[in-house]
Design a protein around this motif. Structure first.
Motif, PDB file in Angstrom:
ATOM      1  N   ARG A 192       0.836  -1.207   0.000  1.00  0.00           N
ATOM      2  CA  ARG A 192       0.000   0.000   0.000  1.00  0.00           C
ATOM      3  C   ARG A 192       0.869   1.254   0.000  1.00  0.00           C
ATOM      4  NH1 ARG A 192      -3.605   2.812   4.358  1.00  0.00           N
ATOM      5  NH2 ARG A 192      -4.915   4.023   2.984  1.00  0.00           N
ATOM      6  N   GLN A 193       1.920   1.249   0.803  1.00  0.00           N
ATOM      7  CA  GLN A 193       2.830   2.396   0.857  1.00  0.00           C
ATOM      8  C   GLN A 193       3.534   2.592  -0.479  1.00  0.00           C
ATOM      9  OE1 GLN A 193       5.120   1.116   4.278  1.00  0.00           O
ATOM     10  NE2 GLN A 193       4.319   2.804   5.502  1.00  0.00           N
ATOM     11  N   LYS A 194       3.953   1.481  -1.105  1.00  0.00           N
ATOM     12  CA  LYS A 194       4.619   1.572  -2.401  1.00  0.00           C
ATOM     13  C   LYS A 194       3.690   2.182  -3.449  1.00  0.00           C
ATOM     14  CE  LYS A 194       7.670  -2.363  -1.664  1.00  0.00           C
ATOM     15  NZ  LYS A 194       7.967  -3.743  -2.041  1.00  0.00           N
ATOM     16  N   ALA A 195       2.432   1.748  -3.445  1.00  0.00           N
ATOM     17  CA  ALA A 195       1.454   2.263  -4.404  1.00  0.00           C
ATOM     18  C   ALA A 195       1.195   3.746  -4.150  1.00  0.00           C
ATOM     19  CB  ALA A 195       0.158   1.470  -4.305  1.00  0.00           C
ATOM     20  N   GLN A 196       1.102   4.109  -2.882  1.00  0.00           N
ATOM     21  CA  GLN A 196       0.859   5.495  -2.504  1.00  0.00           C
ATOM     22  C   GLN A 196       2.022   6.386  -2.947  1.00  0.00           C
ATOM     23  OE1 GLN A 196       0.222   5.846   1.723  1.00  0.00           O
ATOM     24  NE2 GLN A 196      -1.321   7.424   1.483  1.00  0.00           N
ATOM     25  N   LEU A 197       3.245   5.899  -2.770  1.00  0.00           N
ATOM     26  CA  LEU A 197       4.426   6.662  -3.172  1.00  0.00           C
ATOM     27  C   LEU A 197       4.514   6.793  -4.695  1.00  0.00           C
ATOM     28  CD1 LEU A 197       7.105   5.326  -0.676  1.00  0.00           C
ATOM     29  CD2 LEU A 197       6.267   7.662  -0.832  1.00  0.00           C
TER      30      LEU A 197
ATOM     31  N   GLU B  77       2.028   6.864  -6.837  1.00  0.00           N
ATOM     32  CA  GLU B  77       1.029   7.843  -7.240  1.00  0.00           C
ATOM     33  C   GLU B  77       1.497   9.263  -6.881  1.00  0.00           C
ATOM     34  OE1 GLU B  77      -3.556   8.791  -6.025  1.00  0.00           O
ATOM     35  OE2 GLU B  77      -2.972   6.683  -6.168  1.00  0.00           O
ATOM     36  N   HIS B  78       2.130   9.396  -5.749  1.00  0.00           N
ATOM     37  CA  HIS B  78       2.612  10.678  -5.234  1.00  0.00           C
ATOM     38  C   HIS B  78       3.801  11.200  -6.044  1.00  0.00           C
ATOM     39  CE1 HIS B  78       3.054  13.645  -2.032  1.00  0.00           C
ATOM     40  NE2 HIS B  78       4.321  13.334  -1.873  1.00  0.00           N
ATOM     41  N   SER B  79       4.577  10.292  -6.625  1.00  0.00           N
ATOM     42  CA  SER B  79       5.811  10.664  -7.319  1.00  0.00           C
ATOM     43  C   SER B  79       5.571  11.496  -8.584  1.00  0.00           C
ATOM     44  CB  SER B  79       6.617   9.422  -7.674  1.00  0.00           C
ATOM     45  OG  SER B  79       5.967   8.670  -8.663  1.00  0.00           O
ATOM     46  N   VAL B  80       4.351  11.485  -9.096  1.00  0.00           N
ATOM     47  CA  VAL B  80       4.023  12.274 -10.276  1.00  0.00           C
ATOM     48  C   VAL B  80       4.182  13.766  -9.976  1.00  0.00           C
ATOM     49  CG1 VAL B  80       2.177  12.851 -11.913  1.00  0.00           C
ATOM     50  CG2 VAL B  80       2.426  10.514 -11.084  1.00  0.00           C
ATOM     51  N   HIS B  81       3.950  14.156  -8.728  1.00  0.00           N
ATOM     52  CA  HIS B  81       3.921  15.564  -8.342  1.00  0.00           C
ATOM     53  C   HIS B  81       5.223  16.069  -7.721  1.00  0.00           C
ATOM     54  CE1 HIS B  81      -0.368  15.247  -9.013  1.00  0.00           C
ATOM     55  NE2 HIS B  81      -0.395  14.204  -8.212  1.00  0.00           N
ATOM     56  N   HIS B  82       6.193  15.172  -7.452  1.00  0.00           N
ATOM     57  CA  HIS B  82       7.384  15.569  -6.701  1.00  0.00           C
ATOM     58  C   HIS B  82       8.676  15.044  -7.338  1.00  0.00           C
ATOM     59  CE1 HIS B  82       5.052  17.297  -3.445  1.00  0.00           C
ATOM     60  NE2 HIS B  82       4.244  16.260  -3.564  1.00  0.00           N
ATOM     61  N   THR B  83       9.799  15.661  -6.910  1.00  0.00           N
ATOM     62  CA  THR B  83      11.106  15.295  -7.452  1.00  0.00           C
ATOM     63  C   THR B  83      11.589  13.964  -6.878  1.00  0.00           C
ATOM     64  OG1 THR B  83      12.295  16.441  -5.684  1.00  0.00           O
ATOM     65  CG2 THR B  83      11.766  17.727  -7.652  1.00  0.00           C
TER      66      THR B  83
ATOM     67  N   ASN C  12      12.855  10.060  -2.490  1.00  0.00           N
ATOM     68  CA  ASN C  12      13.853   9.253  -1.778  1.00  0.00           C
ATOM     69  C   ASN C  12      13.857   9.567  -0.289  1.00  0.00           C
ATOM     70  OD1 ASN C  12      14.639   7.906  -4.081  1.00  0.00           O
ATOM     71  ND2 ASN C  12      16.321   9.301  -4.509  1.00  0.00           N
ATOM     72  N   LYS C  13      13.743  10.846   0.047  1.00  0.00           N
ATOM     73  CA  LYS C  13      13.703  11.244   1.460  1.00  0.00           C
ATOM     74  C   LYS C  13      12.469  10.662   2.136  1.00  0.00           C
ATOM     75  CE  LYS C  13      15.328  13.335   5.000  1.00  0.00           C
ATOM     76  NZ  LYS C  13      16.565  12.855   5.604  1.00  0.00           N
ATOM     77  N   MET C  14      11.344  10.700   1.453  1.00  0.00           N
ATOM     78  CA  MET C  14      10.115  10.132   2.011  1.00  0.00           C
ATOM     79  C   MET C  14      10.259   8.634   2.258  1.00  0.00           C
ATOM     80  SD  MET C  14       6.805  11.980   0.317  1.00  0.00           S
ATOM     81  CE  MET C  14       5.688  10.993   1.297  1.00  0.00           C
ATOM     82  N   LYS C  15      10.861   7.915   1.308  1.00  0.00           N
ATOM     83  CA  LYS C  15      11.048   6.466   1.463  1.00  0.00           C
ATOM     84  C   LYS C  15      11.903   6.161   2.688  1.00  0.00           C
ATOM     85  CE  LYS C  15      10.819   5.409  -3.427  1.00  0.00           C
ATOM     86  NZ  LYS C  15      11.617   5.053  -4.599  1.00  0.00           N
TER      87      LYS C  15
ATOM     88  N   LYS D  90       8.044   6.518  10.138  1.00  0.00           N
ATOM     89  CA  LYS D  90       7.170   7.686  10.031  1.00  0.00           C
ATOM     90  C   LYS D  90       6.000   7.350   9.101  1.00  0.00           C
ATOM     91  CE  LYS D  90       9.997  10.998  11.815  1.00  0.00           C
ATOM     92  NZ  LYS D  90      10.037  10.883  13.239  1.00  0.00           N
ATOM     93  N   SER D  91       4.895   8.055   9.308  1.00  0.00           N
ATOM     94  CA  SER D  91       3.733   7.856   8.441  1.00  0.00           C
ATOM     95  C   SER D  91       3.950   8.604   7.131  1.00  0.00           C
ATOM     96  CB  SER D  91       2.469   8.386   9.123  1.00  0.00           C
ATOM     97  OG  SER D  91       2.508   9.809   9.176  1.00  0.00           O
ATOM     98  N   PHE D  92       3.080   8.369   6.183  1.00  0.00           N
ATOM     99  CA  PHE D  92       3.162   9.039   4.888  1.00  0.00           C
ATOM    100  C   PHE D  92       3.075  10.549   5.076  1.00  0.00           C
ATOM    101  CE2 PHE D  92       1.367  10.863   1.062  1.00  0.00           C
ATOM    102  CZ  PHE D  92       2.110  10.279   0.065  1.00  0.00           C
ATOM    103  N   LYS D  93       2.106  10.972   5.855  1.00  0.00           N
ATOM    104  CA  LYS D  93       1.877  12.403   6.081  1.00  0.00           C
ATOM    105  C   LYS D  93       3.071  13.052   6.790  1.00  0.00           C
ATOM    106  CE  LYS D  93      -1.855  15.440   7.579  1.00  0.00           C
ATOM    107  NZ  LYS D  93      -3.191  15.496   8.168  1.00  0.00           N
ATOM    108  N   GLN D  94       3.604  12.382   7.804  1.00  0.00           N
ATOM    109  CA  GLN D  94       4.757  12.908   8.536  1.00  0.00           C
ATOM    110  C   GLN D  94       5.980  13.006   7.629  1.00  0.00           C
ATOM    111  OE1 GLN D  94       4.911   9.894  11.548  1.00  0.00           O
ATOM    112  NE2 GLN D  94       3.994  11.229  13.110  1.00  0.00           N
ATOM    113  N   SER D  95       6.242  11.950   6.864  1.00  0.00           N
ATOM    114  CA  SER D  95       7.408  11.953   5.999  1.00  0.00           C
ATOM    115  C   SER D  95       7.284  12.994   4.896  1.00  0.00           C
ATOM    116  CB  SER D  95       7.664  10.568   5.417  1.00  0.00           C
ATOM    117  OG  SER D  95       6.611  10.158   4.598  1.00  0.00           O
TER     118      SER D  95
END
Length: 66
Positions: free
Chosen positions: A23-28, A30-36, A41-44, A51-56
């Motif tokens: 689930r986290q991989k899928a969320q990341l 989808e999120h990667s379209v909007h970010h560098t 990498n920092k979020m991962k 850390k949670s998705f929101k915190q990271s």
């Protein structure tokens, strides 16, 4: 204990990094379209540390930006 001597230093246990869930991989992905790549990498790294998705995301935005 003698004057001036220090107690032996305690060794700290290393925190074990967790693998990301599907689930986290899928969320990341989808999120990667909007970010560098740097932001993602920092979020991962932060999410593997627990850390949670929101915190990271908030931390990555402050440190790296979009």
């Amino acid at each position: 204990m003698a004057y001036g001597s220090k107690p032996p230093a305690k060794k700290l246990a290393k925190k074990q990094k967790k693998n990301l869930t599907e689930r986290q991989k899928a969320q990341l992905k989808e999120h990667s379209v909007h970010h560098t790549t740097k932001h993602m990498n920092k979020m991962k790294i932060l999410m593997r540390e627990g850390k949670s998705f929101k915190q990271s995301h908030a931390i990555a935005m402050k440190m790296i930006g979009s």
